[in-house]
Design a protein around this motif. Structure first.
Motif, mmCIF file in Angstrom:
data_model
loop_
_atom_site.group_PDB
_atom_site.id
_atom_site.type_symbol
_atom_site.label_atom_id
_atom_site.label_comp_id
_atom_site.label_asym_id
_atom_site.label_seq_id
_atom_site.Cartn_x
_atom_site.Cartn_y
_atom_site.Cartn_z
ATOM 1 N N GLN A 46 50.919 58.698 27.798
ATOM 2 C CA GLN A 46 50.290 58.329 26.710
ATOM 3 C C GLN A 46 50.369 59.284 25.236
ATOM 4 O OE1 GLN A 46 46.356 58.949 27.850
ATOM 5 N NE2 GLN A 46 45.142 58.728 26.004
ATOM 6 N N LEU A 47 50.767 60.349 25.459
ATOM 7 C CA LEU A 47 50.901 61.717 24.631
ATOM 8 C C LEU A 47 52.188 60.977 23.616
ATOM 9 C CD1 LEU A 47 49.830 64.750 25.974
ATOM 10 C CD2 LEU A 47 48.557 63.424 24.513
ATOM 11 N N LYS A 48 53.348 60.737 24.393
ATOM 12 C CA LYS A 48 54.531 60.184 23.796
ATOM 13 C C LYS A 48 54.210 59.008 22.886
ATOM 14 C CE LYS A 48 58.051 61.579 27.104
ATOM 15 N NZ LYS A 48 58.994 61.491 27.976
ATOM 16 N N GLY A 49 53.219 58.135 23.369
ATOM 17 C CA GLY A 49 53.018 56.930 22.849
ATOM 18 C C GLY A 49 52.323 57.290 21.224
ATOM 19 N N LEU A 50 51.352 58.257 21.444
ATOM 20 C CA LEU A 50 50.756 58.739 20.335
ATOM 21 C C LEU A 50 51.514 59.392 19.139
ATOM 22 C CD1 LEU A 50 47.262 60.315 21.653
ATOM 23 C CD2 LEU A 50 47.634 58.096 20.390
ATOM 24 N N GLN A 51 52.702 60.215 19.857
ATOM 25 C CA GLN A 51 53.815 60.775 18.905
ATOM 26 C C GLN A 51 54.485 59.769 18.312
ATOM 27 O OE1 GLN A 51 55.511 63.406 21.630
ATOM 28 N NE2 GLN A 51 54.230 64.963 21.655
ATOM 29 N N GLU A 52 54.842 58.585 18.787
ATOM 30 C CA GLU A 52 55.442 57.700 18.153
ATOM 31 C C GLU A 52 54.757 57.008 17.208
ATOM 32 O OE1 GLU A 52 56.745 54.892 21.238
ATOM 33 O OE2 GLU A 52 57.970 56.164 22.049
ATOM 34 N N VAL A 53 53.247 56.814 17.356
ATOM 35 C CA VAL A 53 52.416 56.178 16.282
ATOM 36 C C VAL A 53 52.439 57.135 15.133
ATOM 37 C CG1 VAL A 53 50.098 55.263 15.711
ATOM 38 C CG2 VAL A 53 51.389 54.707 17.670
ATOM 39 N N SER A 54 52.143 58.283 15.250
ATOM 40 C CA SER A 54 52.264 59.368 14.491
ATOM 41 C C SER A 54 53.343 59.626 13.623
ATOM 42 C CB SER A 54 52.135 60.921 15.178
ATOM 43 O OG SER A 54 51.861 61.742 14.285
ATOM 44 N N GLY A 55 54.359 59.490 14.273
ATOM 45 C CA GLY A 55 55.799 59.378 13.545
ATOM 46 C C GLY A 55 55.939 58.155 12.503
ATOM 47 N N LYS A 56 55.463 57.150 13.108
ATOM 48 C CA LYS A 56 55.672 56.030 12.097
ATOM 49 C C LYS A 56 54.755 55.905 10.773
ATOM 50 C CE LYS A 56 56.961 52.675 15.688
ATOM 51 N NZ LYS A 56 56.611 51.696 16.727
ATOM 52 N N LEU A 57 53.376 56.498 11.238
ATOM 53 C CA LEU A 57 52.482 56.526 10.177
ATOM 54 C C LEU A 57 52.973 57.614 9.063
ATOM 55 C CD1 LEU A 57 49.273 56.515 12.402
ATOM 56 C CD2 LEU A 57 50.006 54.909 10.964
ATOM 57 N N SER A 58 53.519 58.785 9.574
ATOM 58 C CA SER A 58 54.011 59.655 8.747
ATOM 59 C C SER A 58 55.153 59.431 8.006
ATOM 60 C CB SER A 58 54.528 60.928 9.512
ATOM 61 O OG SER A 58 53.649 61.760 10.253
ATOM 62 N N GLN A 59 55.788 58.363 8.144
ATOM 63 C CA GLN A 59 56.836 57.602 7.241
ATOM 64 C C GLN A 59 56.343 56.702 6.465
ATOM 65 O OE1 GLN A 59 60.139 56.515 9.896
ATOM 66 N NE2 GLN A 59 60.255 58.478 10.895
#
Length: 205
Positions: A46-59
């Motif tokens: 779940q945390l990895k999924g949030l990190q992936e979303v966060s990475g995409k939003l940061s870009q």
């Protein structure tokens, strides 16, 4: 119907449920602290999924706006759902509180275990928006639990032939839930603004 004063009255009339919700969150938090290794296996995906979303939003071209939209709608939808899904005997908001408390406890324990700066995590990453977001989640879940209790009481009264009294209590709670839902969304809107701006730049910087 949507007045802040009325919201305060609803909170006052639901003190018992607010304390129950708060204690469930604390229990979850403590379980997260003491069972960090077990929780790592449970929540890591779940945390990895949030990190992936966060990475995409940061870009994205406008990270602050992207984070705001994601955070607000994610939290607001969950907040309102916790109120009304409580009708199912209050099980879902109870589970929601425990899980959120455990994840928060796990994150703090994991940071401490890796020797990271807890002050930065708490005062920069959690406190600015969490001081609004966490109470909003607890309030929403408390009313969800209240919905569950009233539903169970209503079922019992229907069986015993006292359905009219249960219908009145249900009607009052249903009306109050509109006010509570409105102010939960407002609180989560403010929390999302803070998280996507102040928290975002504190963590990034």
């Amino acid at each position: 119907m949507l007045s802040l004063r009325q919201f305060g009255i609803h909170l006052k009339n639901s003190r018992t449920y607010l304390w129950i919700a708060f204690m469930l969150f604390v229990v979850g938090f403590v379980l997260g602290m003491v069972n960090a290794e077990f929780l790592q296996r449970v929540v890591i995906d779940q945390l990895k999924g949030l990190q992936e979303v966060s990475g995409k939003l940061s870009q994205s071209t406008n990270p602050e706006l992207s984070f705001f939209i994601f955070i607000f709608f994610n939290n607001a939808i969950k907040g309102v759902l916790m109120i009304y899904l409580g009708i199912l005997a209050g099980v879902i908001p109870v589970f929601f509180l425990l899980v959120n408390g455990m994840v928060l406890g796990y994150l703090i324990e994991a940071q401490a275990a890796h020797g990271n700066n807890l002050a930065d995590l708490i005062f920069k990453g959690l406190l600015p928006h969490g001081i609004i977001e966490i109470p909003a989640i607890i309030i929403a879940s408390a009313f969800g639990i209240k919905f569950g209790i009233v539903s169970l009481k209503g079922l019992g009264r229907k069986i015993t032939g006292k359905a009219e009294r249960g219908a009145r209590e249900w009607s009052v709670l249903a009306k109050s839930s509109l006010n509570v839902s409105f102010w939960i969304v407002i609180l989560l809107l403010i929390a999302a603004i803070i998280e996507s701006t102040l928290t975002f730049h504190l963590v990034k910087g």
